[in-house]
Design an enzyme around this catalytic site. Structure first.
Site, short mmCIF file in Angstrom:
data_model
loop_
_atom_site.label_atom_id
_atom_site.label_comp_id
_atom_site.label_asym_id
_atom_site.label_seq_id
_atom_site.Cartn_x
_atom_site.Cartn_y
_atom_site.Cartn_z
N ALA A 195 26.13 46.10 65.35
CA ALA A 195 26.73 44.97 66.08
C ALA A 195 26.09 43.68 65.61
CB ALA A 195 26.56 45.16 67.58
N VAL A 283 25.89 47.77 58.54
CA VAL A 283 24.47 47.83 58.93
C VAL A 283 23.59 46.90 58.10
CG1 VAL A 283 24.60 50.18 59.85
CG2 VAL A 283 24.09 49.84 57.42
N HIS A 457 34.83 10.50 73.93
CA HIS A 457 35.36 11.20 75.10
C HIS A 457 36.87 11.30 74.98
CE1 HIS A 457 35.91 12.50 79.22
NE2 HIS A 457 36.87 11.59 79.35
#
Ligand code: FAD
Ligand code: AMP
Length: 480
Positions: A195, A283, A457
């Site tokens: 993972a 892996v 913004h």
């Protein structure tokens, strides 16, 4: 050999045409050095395909599929909230793969164009370093080996997937990253061993397209290299999406029978079996040095199989340098490229230096994960006094307006100087947002600097601004 039996001579020969090697070659040529780059990768059209793992079977094709699958997932799960509905939506995997291949070939072809424009000599085949900065080049075109020589040689041979004991790739049922980028059908059940970054990204692709994805991870901690606040939050969000991440689960063996892969695993309950339609082994990767070094090349490997280099990327042989995945440090394309530029500049007699402490890390899941600098657990281990500030995207106007507001920004700054020591993001566009933080850290900026900079913004970057204010417990849009 040239016609008169002499080795063809260059200022620089680069072996490997990935993001380390091709960038080194272009920079060397820009600096006026006669440069050749040997690369052995062949594309799906049978022609030379520069760009290495990154362009051919790594960064770029994975992002192409992540984008395609994200559109499909959003159409099914998220667009309804915007009032958009599409009856009978479907996914044509062949079209998705063709689009991905097209993106790859545009980019690999683009590198070849850049080589032409910069007068880098492109050599398609294998390179082998001999003694005294000579290189044997064996062209793929079936001609005999040629002898080349250069004042400086840059090894950029990259990496290949690691295989684990008792799990043999068959490239049909048990696959690596290249296989997972070319599945022609959505597997009903996809197992992923590991993972880590690659397992999560490629697992996400197929999960969004309808696979039941199970990630088998030996370690007890999810994403241990990331800040634990970030990995915990990411783990929860991935679980909600349907990724089944099983920690503390060691894969012991896998075998193919009746068109299924049977995996034997060991977890805290003991040993058990689980079956998948396909199994992706992710892996990790190891340096690729097969056939690269003649016995008398003078280049030493370290105990991890990496080419041994000093802080300037010099190997143990004079005039031979090494960069990218085949040496120490993170296996990241941008790290390889920066090393390539630095080495070319050192070869040309310029000063060059890379700050490994400010190399950004990105995982392109949804939400994305990105960080730079130290994690909170590292600061604790090192006994550094720090202050922490954070801000959730759910409190930003832009995040809510986009309908994409999961995650947070976390900033760690030194208690005494306020210098930023690390920034950790899980959330929308984390891969882009991290750039501002890298720049600030490069300039040894403080949390106060970020807090005083005007951020537009409404933008997601306001979460960085507010997290910086929160370091000093004066955030406006959250409790302090
Ligand atoms: P490589 O890209 O591996 O290139 C080396 C090249 O050298 C290859 O073409 C190889 O064939 C050639 N070569 C080797 N030996 C010889 C020889 N003797 N003669 C001639 N040619 C030779 N990194 C990121 O930063 N961001 C990402 O999003 C990302 N996503 C990834 C996704 C996947 C699925 C994978 C597998 C990797 C990903 N990476 C990512 C990692 C990234 O691909 C590598 O870090 C990067 O490609 C390393 O560059 P490099 O130049 O060192 O080596
Ligand atoms: P990365 O190095 O980010 O590509 O991640 C690879 C992951 O695979 C690491 O987290 C390893 O712990 C995990 N791993 C390695 N071997 C096994 C195994 N046999 N079973 C399960 N997970 C493994």
């Amino acid at each position: 050999m040239t016609d008169n039996g002499m080795a063809e001579k260059f200022d620089v020969i680069v072996i490997g045409g990935g993001p380390g090697g091709y960038v080194a070659a272009i920079r060397a040529a820009q600096l006026g050095l006669s440069t050749a780059c040997i690369d052995m990768t062949t594309g799906k059209d049978g022609k030379a395909a520069l760009g290495g793992t990154c362009l051919n079977v790594g960064c770029i094709p994975s992002k192409a599929l992540l984008d395609s699958s994200k559109h499909y997932y959003q159409l099914q799960h998220e667009y309804a909230a915007h009032g958009i509905s599409v009856a009978d939506a479907s996914m044509d995997i062949a079209t998705m793969l063709a689009r991905k291949d097209n993106v790859v070939s545009k980019l690999t072809g683009g590198v070849a164009q850049l080589f032409k424009a910069n007068k880098v000599k492109q050599l398609h085949g294998r390179g082998r370093l001999l003694a005294d900065r000579r290189v044997a080049f064996t062209p793929h075109a079936g001609e005999d080996s040629l002898l080349l020589e250069a004042d400086n040689i840059i090894l950029a041979a990259g990496s290949v997937p690691i295989a684990i004991a008792n799990v043999e790739y068959d490239d049909e049922y048990i696959i690596d990253n290249a296989g997972a980028l070319d599945l022609t059908e959505v597997p009903r059940r996809l197992g992923v061993i590991g993972a880590g970054v690659i397992g999560l990204e490629l697992g996400s692709v197929w999960q969004r397209l309808g696979s039941e994805v199970t990630l088998l991870e030996a370690l007890p901690t999810f994403l241990p290299a990331a800040d634990q606040d970030i990995s915990k939050q990411a783990g929860r969000l991935f679980k909600r999406q349907g990724l089944d991440i099983r920690l503390g689960t060691l894969v012991k063996s896998a075998s193919v029978a009746d068109a299924e892969v049977r995996v034997t695993l060991q977890d805290k309950e003991g040993e058990s079996e689980i079956s998948f339609n396909r199994l992706l082994v992710a892996v990790g990767r190891k340096p690729y040095t097969e056939g690269l070094l003649a016995e008398d090349s003078g280049v030493a490997l370290n105990e991890r199989g990496q080419i041994d280099v000093n802080e300037k990327s010099q190997t143990t042989a004079t005039g031979v340098w090494a960069i990218g995945d085949c040496v120490r440090g993170p296996m990241l394309a941008h790290k390889a490229s920066e090393e390539g530029i630095a080495v070319a500049e050192l070869v040309a007699g310029k000063a060059a230096h890379i700050h490994f402490d400010t190399v950004p890390w990105v995982i392109y899941t949804d939400p994305e994960i990105a960080w730079v600098g130290k994690t909170e657990q590292q600061l604790k281990e090192q006994g550094v006094d720090y202050r922490s500030g954070s801000f959730p995207f759910a409190a930003t106007g832009r995040g809510l307006a986009m309908g994409n507001a999961a995650g947070l920004v976390k900033i760690l700054a030194a208690t005494d100087t306020d210098e930023i020591l690390g920034v950790h993001i899980v959330g929308p566009a984390a891969s882009e947002l991290i750039a501002e933080c890298v720049v600030t850290m490069e300039f040894h900026g403080a949390a106060e600097d970020l807090a005083r900079i005007v951020h537009a913004h409404p933008t997601l970057s306001e979460a960085i601004h507010e997290a910086a204010l929160h370091v000093d417990k004066r955030a406006i849009h959250r409790g302090n």
